[in-house]
Every structure is written in structure tokens, then in C-alpha cells.
Write an enzyme that holds these catalytic residues in place. Structure first.
Site, PDB file in Angstrom:
ATOM      1  CE1 TYR A   1      -4.728  -2.019   4.845  1.00 21.51           C
ATOM      2  CE2 TYR A   1      -3.733   0.143   4.538  1.00 21.51           C
ATOM      3  CZ  TYR A   1      -4.243  -1.031   4.011  1.00 21.51           C
ATOM      4  OH  TYR A   1      -4.257  -1.207   2.658  1.00 21.51           O
TER       5      TYR A   1
ATOM      6  CB  SER B   1      -0.899   0.003   1.239  1.00 27.19           C
ATOM      7  OG  SER B   1      -1.544   1.244   1.388  1.00 27.19           O
TER       8      SER B   1
END
Length: 676
Positions: free
Chosen positions: A566, A553
Site C-alpha cells: 500500500y 496518503s
């Protein structure tokens, strides 16, 4: 029904029953009349299944339509058996109308026999007679004068003349046994031809059953009995990567595994070494299975180390023998040797491993060798199995016409022969990646927490020759091992892994619980580690290199609010890329990552509540979150799952062969996430 309708229906019925013929084996024909679009006059035509078609799935487009008068006229210009291959090109000048399939090598057989309908089939029972040492005598004994014997001849114009002559000389005959090859039957109506074909096949079956020895393969070799099912499958999964690597020495192959009762019975029997060494006989068989299989000569109880060493020795011996076979029979006109690796590998107690340029080819090769086992059983039951000799096999395997057929095949897709495992692939980014990889030629294993969704996603992509779905909780070490084993048994190994499974919990630091933290890290950090570790074992055993791709990400390098668990997990994944690239490079395994940002549409993560929480953080409506993400990028474009799939293909499609340890941003340009 029209003549063509009758022919298609008959062909489909005959081809639907494996007792009648094998996949893509044999051909059927019908003669009839049609109107010449130029003259308006009636013209006699021959419709025959074209080259490469399959009877069971034949459609009108798979037929070649030829002018019968021109086919018959070829007898007057036939230059003789030494130049009979020239006649194949002449068939093109007999074609009627536009479209249709290319005429096959067996067209002469159908055109020259004086019957309106002709069936040429490869039934196991018929080939058992055709390959029996005293096949001609057995044919008379079984059929009387109702079926006649035609000595072996390579398929072609001369064989068509032979059959036509024998049919004319024996008006009482309904068909013939072709030595070393198969059967041909004929009739004045489509129904009559079909019934005669079935009469020959069923009569041969009954003769073998009534007159054959009860143990044609001999007794069971002590210690060579089949392993229990669970142990057998585990052993196959363990051996498959090594065997696939050996079978891919000349060029990469996809694999198929068969542990059916017939295979295991054959491999436990005393006569299997002798019979396997004789090889197959019917041209359709050995063109797909090669001249003979490679057979492990150790019992199932042998240790993994013993088996590994012996397989490597046998593989080298197989290659040496194949080179001998080629050198003994090749001449100045022969095509170059296509490869010396086995297409069939037999392991007693475990089963049969078959290989091809794609899953269907590998699976069909196994089906053909199973046909060969059935043929050998029948021939040994009533006589002695005696296939055509090596010289004749070579003349077909390295036939100029066969080489031309191979040259006409479409160019392989970029990921052909590659086997991909994608986690979290039942929806969103994972599904888009799996779909793109399959479209580019890969065999794809869709792994997901939900087995039903994984199976459904695989079915959307293609049949089981293209994609399979499996259940896998990436946090569970045992499930990952089982999932990787399932992937290996499905296609032979693993070449490409995409660590995509994930979830996201968006909370500020003080609201993030230990449970939140552990769940995020278990699924993505631990899960990626477990998948990569198991896949790397397979890739190393294969010795074919490989690709591991992490869907990380932009958050792995960008610090944003309310996202501690996350983002920290994504940073862990990003560094796994670098660590594994450094460690696995010596094995030819490349490890790279992709850093998407804000993939909202089609995303399972966003649909599961993450989108609403991120929208609240940014103060926008959830349905406009994609637009918001787009506007904060340099390109002002929304990122979709397909864009991430494009990046996976870019990394693995063959153009970036010297790239490893790289992260590719797929974020439409987020300056704060630039890599530096």
C-alpha cells in the site's frame, strides 16, 4: 377547487405535453376575487404565471397576483410604444399581497383581454403558422374566423392592447396566432380556455399533416446520412471536447449532445443549410439558441483532421458574423455584447451539440432548437419558413428588460461550468468529494467498479443535470477510455479529475504476495496513470486548462510497519503528481495531491477489512481505531471523508490558481509525515 387550484392544474397539464409548449415557455392566467385583508372587501384579482416559471412544474408560489382594477388603469397612463418598457415597472405597483413571482412581460396580454382565463403558448404547430410566409392567409384557411391573426410585435404592453382589441372586435374568436411568436387563447372558464388552446394546437397539427408536403426539408444529401449509432456516439465523444473549447472562447460552457432522429433527419436534408442560416423566430427559442446555429458543412466521412480545421474556421466566421450582427443593430443604449460563441453546433451525420452555463441550460437550448426544427418542418410543409428579421431578434436579445433579468440571476457557484470525474466515488472519501464538488456547482461523473452503486450515489447527489454514475474498472484501459467518453457525452468534456479509487492490503513483508503487490499497484498506480492520461487528452483538446487531484496518503511519505504494498503504491501516486505537474503545466493543467491519514468512518477501505487489520497492528479495538488515529495527531482530531473533500475544493475552487505539484496533508498533524 379554487381559482388558483384550477389555474395550476390547467397550467401543469398544458405544460406537461411538449406539443403544447416548450420548457419555461408561455404563460397562463385567471381572474377572480379575493378578500382585501385591509378593508375586508372583495377585490378583483389577476393571477398570472410569473417571469421565468415553467408551466409543467408551476406552483402557487410561481404566480404573480395583481389588482385587476390597477392593471386596467394602466391603459390611461400608457406613454406609447416607444416607452412601453416603463410599464413593466408599473406592474409592481399593481401587486396584491406579499410574496409571489415577479410579473412577466406578458402580464398586459392576460390582464387586458376581457376573458376570465387566458393561455399564451408556444406550440410547434402554432409557430409553424406564425412563421409561414403567408401565415395570415393560412390562418384564415385553417381556422376560418375562429382564430385571428395578430401581426408580429415584440412582447409588451402594446401587444396586450393589440390582442385585447382584436378579441373585442371578433367575439366569435377563441384565440389568435401571434405572427412570428405563438398562440393565445381565452375562455370564461378554466376548462374552456384549456380546450380552446388544445383546439388551436391540434387543428394546426392536422392541417399541416393533411396539407403539407411530404419532404419539406428536401431530399437527402448523398453522404450526409446519419452514421450508425455506435460510430455516431464515438464520433461525438471525439469531437465534443474541441467543440466545447471553441464554444467556451468567451466564457466556459457545459455541453449537451442530441442525436435524435429529428435532428439527424434535418442535417441530412438538402434545405438544412438555408433554414439553419435563417435562425429561429419565437423569442423563447433564440434567447436560448442565439440568432442562428453554427453548422459544419462537411460529410460524416471527413477525416478528424479535416473536421478539426473546418470547425475552427467556421467558429471564427461565426464570431465575426455575430460581431457584425451586434454592430449593425446596437445603439448607444444597448448592453455590451454578451459573447460571440455559438450556443448550438450542428454536425451532419452525428448530431447537435448545445451549450449553456450549466447542464440544464445546455439541455434546454437543445430542446428549443429541436422545437425550431419542428417549426421549420411545419412552415416549409405548408408554405415557406419566414422568421422575424434580425433587427427584431436583436431588440429582444439585447432588450434592457432581458438584461435586467440576467442581472437578477444568482451569482454562479465557484465550480459552475466545471465537469468533474471522481473515481471510486460510490462511497467513502470519493462520495464525499463528489457531493462537495456538486454542491459547489460542478457537474459530477461518479465512476466506480459497481455500476449500480455509482448510479445510486449520483441519484443521491442530484438529477442527471448534476451527476451521473458510470461503471469503470480503473485497471482496465478500455473501460477507462469508455468511462471518459461517457463523461464527455454526458456534459461535454472534463475539467477536473480526482484519482480516488483504491484499496489496501495490510500485511508484513514476508506475507505480502506478488498478487497483493500487483493488485495494489494495478488499482492505484496504474489506475491513476490511465485515468490521468485519458483525462489529459480531453483537457488538451478543450484548451481550457484543468485540475488533476490525487488522493494519496500520509503513507506516501511516512514509513510504517506491515504496509509495504500500500505505502509503496501511494509513494508512486505522490510522484505521479510531481511528474504530471511538470509535464502538463504548459497546457494550464494543474496537478496536486492530498495526503489523508486514518479516515475510518465512512471509508469503504476500512469497512472492507483494512480497519480490522490496522487495529490488530496497533493493538486497539476496531471500533476505536478512529479515536486511536486522532490521539496520535497533533490536533487530536479524527479525519473524516468531508475533510478530504474540503481539501479538494480548496485546490480546485479558484483561490489557488497558481498552485501545482503540491501535496496537502489532511491528517490532523502527523509530525512524521511532514513534507520536507
Amino acid at each position: 377547487m379554487t381559482t388558483i387550484d384550477d389555474l395550476i392544474s390547467r397550467s401543469n397539464r398544458l405544460g406537461a405535453d411538449a406539443r403544447n409548449t416548450n420548457y419555461a415557455g408561455g404563460n397562463t392566467s385567471a381572474k377572480g376575487t379575493a378578500t382585501d385583508p385591509v378593508t375586508g372587501e372583495s377585490v378583483d384579482l389577476l393571477w398570472v404565471k410569473g417571469s421565468g416559471g415553467d408551466l409543467g412544474t408551476l406552483r402557487p408560489s410561481g404566480l404573480a397576483a395583481l389588482r385587476l382594477d390597477r392593471v386596467l388603469a394602466l391603459k390611461d397612463v400608457y406613454p406609447g410604444v416607444e416607452r412601453e418598457d416603463d410599464m413593466v415597472a408599473a406592474f409592481d405597483y399593481c401587486l396584491h399581497g406579499k410574496g409571489g413571482a415577479a410579473p412577466s412581460i406578458d402580464t398586459a396580454m392576460h390582464g387586458l383581454v376581457e376573458a376570465n382565463h387566458v393561455d399564451h403558448l408556444h406550440p410547434d404547430s402554432g409557430i409553424a403558422f406564425a412563421t409561414a410566409a403567408d401565415g395570415e392567409e393560412l390562418t384564415r384557411k385553417c381556422f376560418g374566423d375562429r382564430v385571428v391573426w395578430v401581426p408580429w410585435r415584440r412582447p409588451g404592453f402594446q401587444l396586450g392592447l393589440d390582442i385585447a382589441s382584436i378579441a373585442a372586435q371578433n367575439p366569435q374568436a377563441i384565440g389568435c396566432i401571434l405572427g412570428g411568436h405563438g398562440i393565445t387563447a381565452w375562455g370564461e372558464t378554466s376548462e374552456e380556455s384549456e380546450q380552446r388552446s388544445l383546439e388551436i394546437i391540434r387543428t394546426a397539427e392536422k392541417f399541416i399533416l393533411d396539407n403539407g408536403r411530404t419532404a419539406p426539408f428536401g431530399g437527402v444529401i448523398a453522404g450526409f446520412e446519419a452514421l450508425p449509432a455506435e460510430e455516431r456516439r464515438a464520433k461525438a465523444a471525439s469531437l465534443f471536447p474541441l467543440i466545447r473549447g471553441l464554444a467556451s472562447t468567451d466564457r466556459p460552457q457545459v455541453g449537451h449532445f442530441d442525436d435524435s432522429a429529428a435532428v439527424l433527419e434535418f442535417l441530412a436534408a438538402e434545405e438544412h443549410p438555408r433554414l439553419a442560416a435563417l435562425g429561429t423566430s419565437c423569442p423563447d427559442h433564440f434567447l436560448r439558441t442565439k440568432v442562428r446555429p453554427m453548422v459544419l458543412d462537411l460529410p460524416p466521412a471527413a477525416s478528424d483532421d479535416e473536421v478539426s480545421v473546418r470547425l475552427k474556421e467556421l467558429h471564427q466566421a461565426y464570431r465575426d458574423d455575430y460581431a457584425r450582427y451586434y454592430d449593425e443593430h446596437a445603439d448607444a443604449e444597448s448592453p455590451a455584447m454578451r459573447g460571440a460563441d455559438p450556443a448550438i453546433v450542428l454536425v451532419p451525420g452525428v448530431g447537435m451539440f448545445s451549450f449553456g452555463t450549466n447542464k440544464q441550460t445546455a439541455r434546454v437550448a437543445a430542446e428549443f432548437y429541436l422545437n425550431a426544427i419542428n417549426v421549420m418542418r411545419g412552415a416549409e410543409a405548408i408554405s415557406t419558413y419566414s422568421p422575424i428579421d434580425e433587427r427584431e431578434k436583436f431588440r429582444i436579445e439585447y432588450w434592457a428588460l432581458e438584461e435586467a433579468k440576467l442581472a437578477r440571476m444568482p451569482k454562479p457557484k465557484p465550480l459552475a461550468t466545471r465537469i468533474a470525474l471522481v473515481t471510486g466515488a460510490a462511497s467513502g472519501i470519493g462520495k464525499a468529494i463528489a457531493t462537495r464538488l456538486a454542491a459547489e456547482g460542478a457537474c459530477v461523473v461518479i465512476a466506480d467498479l459497481d455500476a449500480d452503486k455509482a448510479i445510486a450515489a449520483a441519484a443521491e447527489i442530484g438529477n442527471s443535470d448534476v451527476a451521473v454514475g458510470i461503471a469503470a474498472d480503473v485497471t482496465d484501459e478500455g473501460q477507462i477510455a469508455d468511462g471518459v467518453a461517457a463523461a464527455v457525452l454526458a456534459f461535454g468534456g472534463i475539467d477536473l479529475v480526482v484519482n480516488n479509487a483504491g484499496l489496501s492490503i495490510s500485511k508484513p513483508l514476508l506475507e505480502t504476495t506478488v498478487k497483493d503487490w500487483d493488485l495494489q499497484h494495478d488499482v492505484m498506480a496504474r489506475g491513476s496513470f490511465l485515468v490521468s492520461r485519458e483525462a489529459a487528452r480531453i483537457m488538451m483538446a478543450q484548451g481550457l486548462g484543468g485540475d488533476i487531484v490525487y488522493i494519496s496518503s500520509k503513507n506516501s511519505v511516512f514509513a510504517g510497519p506491515n504496509n509495504i504494498a500500500y505505502s509503496a503504491t501511494k509513494a508512486d501516486q505522490a510522484h505521479q503528481v510531481r511528474l504530471l505537474a511538470a509535464e502538463l503545466g504548459e497546457h494550464g493543467i494543474r496537478v496536486n495531491g492530498i495526503n489523508p491519514d486514518g479516515v475510518v468512518r465512512g471509508s469503504g477501505i476500512f469497512a472492507g477489512g483494512w480497519g480490522a487489520k490496522r487495529a490488530a497492528v496497533y493493538g486497539v479495538e476496531e471500533e476505536k481505531l478512529g479515536e486511536y488515529y486522532a490521539q496520535r495527531t497533533l490536533l487530536k482530531r479524527e479525519v473524516l471523508p468531508e475533510h478530504v473533500a474540503n481539501a479538494v475544493f480548496a485546490l480546485t475552487g479558484g483561490e489557488l490558481t497558481h498552485t501545482t505539484g503540491l501535496h496537502i496533508p489532511v491528517d490532523a498533524g502527523v509530525a512524521a509525515a511532514f513534507l520536507r
